[in-house]
Design an enzyme around this catalytic site. Structure first.
Site, PDB file in Angstrom:
ATOM      1  N   ASP A   3     -12.160  10.567   8.135  1.00 37.92           N
ATOM      2  CA  ASP A   3     -13.138  11.660   8.244  1.00 37.92           C
ATOM      3  C   ASP A   3     -12.877  12.527   9.471  1.00 37.92           C
ATOM      4  O   ASP A   3     -13.811  13.015  10.117  1.00 37.92           O
ATOM      5  CB  ASP A   3     -14.572  11.112   8.277  1.00 37.92           C
ATOM      6  CG  ASP A   3     -14.887  10.238   7.080  1.00 37.92           C
ATOM      7  OD1 ASP A   3     -14.403  10.553   5.979  1.00 37.92           O
ATOM      8  OD2 ASP A   3     -15.593   9.231   7.253  1.00 37.92           O
ATOM      9  N   THR A  55     -15.329  14.957   0.980  1.00 35.99           N
ATOM     10  CA  THR A  55     -16.651  15.145   1.570  1.00 35.99           C
ATOM     11  C   THR A  55     -17.034  13.918   2.380  1.00 35.99           C
ATOM     12  O   THR A  55     -16.547  12.813   2.127  1.00 35.99           O
ATOM     13  CB  THR A  55     -17.733  15.384   0.499  1.00 35.99           C
ATOM     14  OG1 THR A  55     -17.771  14.254  -0.393  1.00 35.99           O
ATOM     15  CG2 THR A  55     -17.470  16.657  -0.283  1.00 35.99           C
ATOM     16  N   HIS A  56     -17.923  14.139   3.358  1.00 38.42           N
ATOM     17  CA  HIS A  56     -18.452  13.043   4.164  1.00 38.42           C
ATOM     18  C   HIS A  56     -19.947  13.269   4.367  1.00 38.42           C
ATOM     19  O   HIS A  56     -20.349  14.395   4.694  1.00 38.42           O
ATOM     20  CB  HIS A  56     -17.744  12.989   5.519  1.00 38.42           C
ATOM     21  CG  HIS A  56     -18.265  11.908   6.408  1.00 38.42           C
ATOM     22  ND1 HIS A  56     -18.247  10.577   6.050  1.00 38.42           N
ATOM     23  CD2 HIS A  56     -18.851  11.960   7.639  1.00 38.42           C
ATOM     24  CE1 HIS A  56     -18.790   9.864   7.020  1.00 38.42           C
ATOM     25  NE2 HIS A  56     -19.167  10.669   7.984  1.00 38.42           N
ATOM     26  N   ASP A 114      -6.695  14.341   6.487  1.00 35.27           N
ATOM     27  CA  ASP A 114      -5.539  14.031   7.322  1.00 35.27           C
ATOM     28  C   ASP A 114      -5.379  12.519   7.394  1.00 35.27           C
ATOM     29  O   ASP A 114      -5.960  11.789   6.588  1.00 35.27           O
ATOM     30  CB  ASP A 114      -5.666  14.686   8.710  1.00 35.27           C
ATOM     31  CG  ASP A 114      -6.836  14.140   9.533  1.00 35.27           C
ATOM     32  OD1 ASP A 114      -7.483  13.157   9.104  1.00 35.27           O
ATOM     33  OD2 ASP A 114      -7.096  14.700  10.612  1.00 35.27           O
ATOM     34  N   ALA A 115      -4.605  12.036   8.351  1.00 31.14           N
ATOM     35  CA  ALA A 115      -4.309  10.607   8.405  1.00 31.14           C
ATOM     36  C   ALA A 115      -5.436   9.776   8.994  1.00 31.14           C
ATOM     37  O   ALA A 115      -5.376   8.548   8.965  1.00 31.14           O
ATOM     38  CB  ALA A 115      -3.026  10.378   9.212  1.00 31.14           C
ATOM     39  N   GLY A 116      -6.481  10.406   9.529  1.00 31.23           N
ATOM     40  CA  GLY A 116      -7.586   9.672  10.113  1.00 31.23           C
ATOM     41  C   GLY A 116      -8.693   9.393   9.114  1.00 31.23           C
ATOM     42  O   GLY A 116      -8.564   9.649   7.915  1.00 31.23           O
ATOM     43  N   ARG A 167       0.824  -1.212   0.000  1.00 33.87           N
ATOM     44  CA  ARG A 167       0.000   0.000   0.000  1.00 33.87           C
ATOM     45  C   ARG A 167       0.863   1.269   0.000  1.00 33.87           C
ATOM     46  O   ARG A 167       0.505   2.270  -0.622  1.00 33.87           O
ATOM     47  CB  ARG A 167      -0.916  -0.022   1.224  1.00 33.87           C
ATOM     48  CG  ARG A 167      -2.001   1.033   1.264  1.00 33.87           C
ATOM     49  CD  ARG A 167      -3.001   0.849   0.142  1.00 33.87           C
ATOM     50  NE  ARG A 167      -4.092   1.797   0.250  1.00 33.87           N
ATOM     51  CZ  ARG A 167      -5.290   1.502   0.747  1.00 33.87           C
ATOM     52  NH1 ARG A 167      -5.553   0.271   1.171  1.00 33.87           N
ATOM     53  NH2 ARG A 167      -6.230   2.407   0.817  1.00 33.87           N
TER      54      ARG A 167
END
Length: 205
Positions: free
Chosen positions: A149, A112-113, A145-147, A69
């Site tokens: 949402d 978007t979420h 970012d790395a998270g 990955r």
């Protein structure tokens, strides 16, 4: 922002309805941005076809074509960088970008979420909102970012939950509002610029 249309690279994984909304908006020079490339993690999807029909360059970078990955993430970042974007838009892109990508495009990648962050993160925002029994949900545009949402919020809009809503009917109403929010916010970022200060995103000077 420079005194020229902002350069957008849009990443997609499916039908590309949000991409189409951006393509329609950027057809007006006053919008202040142009889609310079569309990338995908899958072949033969309508999102790529939408770009090709209007002459926008496309590329595909599949995870399975890489040893791991991290290698995919590095190559995806290289492919995006080839087009020198001012802003990267994840428009229904169903992969999480990683450390290398964020090192190069952090602070200028948005997604978007279909929920009001920080509530109901993940793949099933409308379902989770409906099951929780909220009366109002909505959509969020955020800086990636790395998270999952978890990025700083650029803009949000609310959508009321009807008593007879199903996951499908609620999600469809959210999608309509989400497209408008995306187009409006990306246009403002292109024309006015933006800053990210911790958890706060400010549009304009």
């Amino acid at each position: 922002m420079p005194d020229r249309p902002a350069r957008l690279v849009v990443l997609v994984s499916g039908s590309g309805t949000n991409l189409q909304a951006l393509l329609d908006a950027t057809a007006d020079p006053a919008y202040g941005a142009e889609v310079v490339a569309v990338g995908a993690d899958r072949d033969d999807i309508e999102g790529l076809a939408r770009a090709e029909r209007v002459g926008v360059p496309t590329f595909v970078e599949r995870v399975r074509d890489h040893d791991d990955r991290a290698g995919w993430d590095r190559t995806l970042a290289d492919r995006v960088a080839d087009h020198e974007p001012d802003l990267v838009v994840l428009a229904g892109f169903m992969k999480l970008v990683g450390e290398d990508f964020l090192a190069r495009f952090g602070g200028r990648t948005v997604n978007t979420h279909p929920a009001l962050s920080p509530a109901f993160p993940g793949m099933h925002g409308p379902r989770d909102a409906l099951e929780y029994g909220v009366k109002v949900t909505g959509c969020t545009l955020f800086v990636v970012d790395a998270g999952v949402d978890t990025g700083a919020i650029v803009a949000q809009e609310t959508v009321g939950v009807a008593d007879d809503d199903t996951v499908e009917t609620l999600h469809e109403r959210i999608k309509v509002v989400e497209r408008a929010l995306l187009v409006d916010s990306v246009g403002r970022m292109a024309r006015e610029g933006w800053t990210v200060d911790g958890r706060r995103v400010r549009l304009g000077g």
